[in-house]
Write a protein that holds these residues in place. Structure first.
Motif, PDB file in Angstrom:
ATOM      1  N   ILE A  81       0.990 -16.730  -4.271  1.00  0.00           N
ATOM      2  CA  ILE A  81      -0.440 -16.645  -4.569  1.00  0.00           C
ATOM      3  C   ILE A  81      -0.720 -16.174  -6.001  1.00  0.00           C
ATOM      4  O   ILE A  81      -1.872 -16.170  -6.441  1.00  0.00           O
ATOM      5  CB  ILE A  81      -1.168 -15.712  -3.578  1.00  0.00           C
ATOM      6  CG1 ILE A  81      -0.572 -14.294  -3.654  1.00  0.00           C
ATOM      7  CG2 ILE A  81      -1.079 -16.269  -2.159  1.00  0.00           C
ATOM      8  CD1 ILE A  81      -1.347 -13.271  -2.840  1.00  0.00           C
ATOM      9  N   GLY A  82       0.305 -15.763  -6.733  1.00  0.00           N
ATOM     10  CA  GLY A  82       0.069 -15.302  -8.097  1.00  0.00           C
ATOM     11  C   GLY A  82       1.309 -14.672  -8.696  1.00  0.00           C
ATOM     12  O   GLY A  82       2.400 -14.738  -8.128  1.00  0.00           O
ATOM     13  N   VAL A  83       1.123 -14.051  -9.851  1.00  0.00           N
ATOM     14  CA  VAL A  83       2.223 -13.399 -10.567  1.00  0.00           C
ATOM     15  C   VAL A  83       1.749 -12.035 -11.063  1.00  0.00           C
ATOM     16  O   VAL A  83       0.645 -11.898 -11.594  1.00  0.00           O
ATOM     17  CB  VAL A  83       2.690 -14.252 -11.764  1.00  0.00           C
ATOM     18  CG1 VAL A  83       3.714 -13.482 -12.605  1.00  0.00           C
ATOM     19  CG2 VAL A  83       3.304 -15.563 -11.277  1.00  0.00           C
ATOM     20  N   LEU A  84       2.591 -11.035 -10.860  1.00  0.00           N
ATOM     21  CA  LEU A  84       2.346  -9.690 -11.390  1.00  0.00           C
ATOM     22  C   LEU A  84       3.204  -9.505 -12.640  1.00  0.00           C
ATOM     23  O   LEU A  84       4.405  -9.790 -12.617  1.00  0.00           O
ATOM     24  CB  LEU A  84       2.724  -8.635 -10.353  1.00  0.00           C
ATOM     25  CG  LEU A  84       2.767  -7.176 -10.840  1.00  0.00           C
ATOM     26  CD1 LEU A  84       1.345  -6.657 -11.059  1.00  0.00           C
ATOM     27  CD2 LEU A  84       3.500  -6.284  -9.852  1.00  0.00           C
ATOM     28  N   ILE A  85       2.587  -9.045 -13.721  1.00  0.00           N
ATOM     29  CA  ILE A  85       3.341  -8.785 -14.959  1.00  0.00           C
ATOM     30  C   ILE A  85       2.948  -7.416 -15.513  1.00  0.00           C
ATOM     31  O   ILE A  85       1.766  -7.083 -15.609  1.00  0.00           O
ATOM     32  CB  ILE A  85       3.092  -9.867 -16.023  1.00  0.00           C
ATOM     33  CG1 ILE A  85       3.635 -11.215 -15.540  1.00  0.00           C
ATOM     34  CG2 ILE A  85       3.749  -9.481 -17.351  1.00  0.00           C
ATOM     35  CD1 ILE A  85       3.561 -12.325 -16.564  1.00  0.00           C
ATOM     36  N   SER A  86       3.966  -6.636 -15.868  1.00  0.00           N
ATOM     37  CA  SER A  86       3.753  -5.358 -16.546  1.00  0.00           C
ATOM     38  C   SER A  86       4.259  -5.481 -17.974  1.00  0.00           C
ATOM     39  O   SER A  86       5.169  -6.271 -18.260  1.00  0.00           O
ATOM     40  CB  SER A  86       4.482  -4.227 -15.823  1.00  0.00           C
ATOM     41  OG  SER A  86       3.963  -4.028 -14.533  1.00  0.00           O
ATOM     42  N   ILE A  87       3.689  -4.689 -18.840  1.00  0.00           N
ATOM     43  CA  ILE A  87       4.067  -4.735 -20.256  1.00  0.00           C
ATOM     44  C   ILE A  87       4.472  -3.346 -20.722  1.00  0.00           C
ATOM     45  O   ILE A  87       3.853  -2.343 -20.374  1.00  0.00           O
ATOM     46  CB  ILE A  87       2.906  -5.293 -21.127  1.00  0.00           C
ATOM     47  CG1 ILE A  87       3.265  -5.251 -22.607  1.00  0.00           C
ATOM     48  CG2 ILE A  87       1.616  -4.556 -20.875  1.00  0.00           C
ATOM     49  CD1 ILE A  87       2.227  -5.905 -23.505  1.00  0.00           C
ATOM     50  N   LEU A  88       5.552  -3.302 -21.516  1.00  0.00           N
ATOM     51  CA  LEU A  88       6.036  -2.067 -22.124  1.00  0.00           C
ATOM     52  C   LEU A  88       5.925  -2.202 -23.630  1.00  0.00           C
ATOM     53  O   LEU A  88       6.233  -3.252 -24.195  1.00  0.00           O
ATOM     54  CB  LEU A  88       7.500  -1.808 -21.761  1.00  0.00           C
ATOM     55  CG  LEU A  88       7.849  -1.625 -20.284  1.00  0.00           C
ATOM     56  CD1 LEU A  88       9.363  -1.552 -20.127  1.00  0.00           C
ATOM     57  CD2 LEU A  88       7.202  -0.383 -19.716  1.00  0.00           C
ATOM     58  N   LEU A  89       5.500  -1.122 -24.285  1.00  0.00           N
ATOM     59  CA  LEU A  89       5.448  -1.096 -25.744  1.00  0.00           C
ATOM     60  C   LEU A  89       6.276   0.067 -26.270  1.00  0.00           C
ATOM     61  O   LEU A  89       6.334   1.124 -25.644  1.00  0.00           O
ATOM     62  CB  LEU A  89       4.015  -0.920 -26.248  1.00  0.00           C
ATOM     63  CG  LEU A  89       3.012  -2.055 -26.052  1.00  0.00           C
ATOM     64  CD1 LEU A  89       1.736  -1.710 -26.805  1.00  0.00           C
ATOM     65  CD2 LEU A  89       3.561  -3.365 -26.541  1.00  0.00           C
ATOM     66  N   ASN A  90       6.928  -0.155 -27.435  1.00  0.00           N
ATOM     67  CA  ASN A  90       7.614   0.939 -28.147  1.00  0.00           C
ATOM     68  C   ASN A  90       8.479   1.750 -27.218  1.00  0.00           C
ATOM     69  O   ASN A  90       8.244   2.942 -26.987  1.00  0.00           O
ATOM     70  CB  ASN A  90       6.595   1.857 -28.841  1.00  0.00           C
ATOM     71  CG  ASN A  90       5.758   1.118 -29.849  1.00  0.00           C
ATOM     72  OD1 ASN A  90       6.237   0.189 -30.477  1.00  0.00           O
ATOM     73  ND2 ASN A  90       4.511   1.500 -29.989  1.00  0.00           N
ATOM     74  N   PHE A  91       9.544   1.129 -26.714  1.00  0.00           N
ATOM     75  CA  PHE A  91      10.422   1.760 -25.736  1.00  0.00           C
ATOM     76  C   PHE A  91      11.340   2.800 -26.372  1.00  0.00           C
ATOM     77  O   PHE A  91      11.973   2.554 -27.367  1.00  0.00           O
ATOM     78  CB  PHE A  91      11.273   0.674 -25.064  1.00  0.00           C
ATOM     79  CG  PHE A  91      12.406   1.225 -24.237  1.00  0.00           C
ATOM     80  CD1 PHE A  91      13.699   1.086 -24.686  1.00  0.00           C
ATOM     81  CD2 PHE A  91      12.163   1.849 -23.040  1.00  0.00           C
ATOM     82  CE1 PHE A  91      14.748   1.575 -23.943  1.00  0.00           C
ATOM     83  CE2 PHE A  91      13.213   2.341 -22.285  1.00  0.00           C
ATOM     84  CZ  PHE A  91      14.499   2.202 -22.743  1.00  0.00           C
TER      85      PHE A  91
END
Length: 297
Positions: free
Chosen positions: A282-292
């Motif tokens: 039914i969809g896609v979940l995406i998380s984003i990380l910055l400056n690890f």
């Protein structure tokens, strides 16, 4: 030549005048000093090599430790995203945002509202982005073409009274509509999850159209399509396409860090997982990380 011979004769005479005890002392002392010097030099070289080897081993140990920390961290992130994509609340939220996003905003977007959104791009987004670019970008590279995207960006970006970087603080929109009802219900929960685990943003994306139907922080990618919109060639879109094509519920794809325009060209990595209801995607979940960063415990 005569001078050289005279010099040698004088040196022999002087040496003969030295007492036998002195000669014996010199015969013992000189080799001893040479031996001490050689031994000291060998000891110094050996100690230096030992210290270098120890330092190298320590650096290797630190590198291996950091490598394990990083691998464990990203493994934890993958598990979090996969588990979150299977959560019943996320499944319900995906269904609600998906259907209500495409219902559209009541009434057409007025010219005044569109100008207000354009002003947001010109005065808020582009100046912050261009500070991080060698060559200044223009609005046409990012301006959405679909009316539905312009409408939802107007409500949650331009008409959002919270400052840039705090757009997530707005719970309800300026108009009462089906989408805002879903936002009031699910946004605080997803936002709390984001803060708990330290993500930069969390997205819910319609897997058929590629439209970002929900975002915690509401940047200029909100609402756009990752299939044919302004960001279709980014790492974000690559992660989405991989999860979009996945057939297994436990699929997770993570991209490398690359500059991302909507986040003002900061290096960003995306972690994507498909959302299923029973056996239907039914969809896609995406998380984003910055400056690890990894910190020592």
């Amino acid at each position: 030549q005569k001078i050289f011979c005279d010099f040698n004769k004088e040196r022999e005479i002087m040496f003969k005048k030295i007492k036998i005890g002195t000669k014996l002392l010199l015969a013992i002392l000189v080799p001893a000093l040479l031996s001490i010097g050689v031994i000291s030099l060998i000891g110094f070289v050996s100690a230096k090599q030992t210290l270098e080897e120890q330092s190298f081993k320590q650096l290797m140990a630190v590198r291996e430790s950091k490598k394990i920390q990083i691998e464990n961290y990203f493994q934890q992130i993958r598990k979090q995203v996969r588990t979150f994509s299977e959560d019943s609340m996320i499944i319900d939220a995906m269904l609600q945002f998906n259907s209500r996003f495409f219902m559209g905003r009541p009434g057409e977007l007025s010219m005044s509202d569109e100008n207000q959104l354009r002003d947001y791009y010109q005065t808020e987004f582009l100046p912050r982005l261009n500070k991080n670019l060698e060559q200044a970008a223009n609005i046409e590279s990012f301006w959405p073409k679909e009316e539905i995207v312009l409408s939802i960006q107007f409500e949650y970006l331009a008409a959002n009274t919270f400052p840039t970087g705090e757009k997530d603080s707005m719970i309800d929109s300026i108009t009462k509509n089906p989408y805002s009802e879903a936002h009031v219900k699910y946004h605080p929960i997803i936002r709390n999850y984001l803060k708990t685990f330290g993500y930069y943003d969390i997205f819910l994306i319609d897997h058929e159209s590629g439209n970002i139907v929900y975002s915690v922080f509401k940047e200029v990618d909100f609402g756009t399509s990752l299939l044919d919109g302004p960001y279709k060639d980014t790492n974000f879109a690559k992660a989405f396409r991989a999860a979009r094509m996945a057939t297994k519920k436990d699929f997770v794809r993570m991209t490398d860090f690359e500059p991302y325009f909507p986040s003002y060209n900061a290096p960003a990595a995306f972690i994507a997982s498909p959302i299923f209801k029973s056996e239907k995607k039914i969809g896609v979940l995406i998380s984003i990380l910055l400056n690890f960063f990894i910190y020592d415990s």
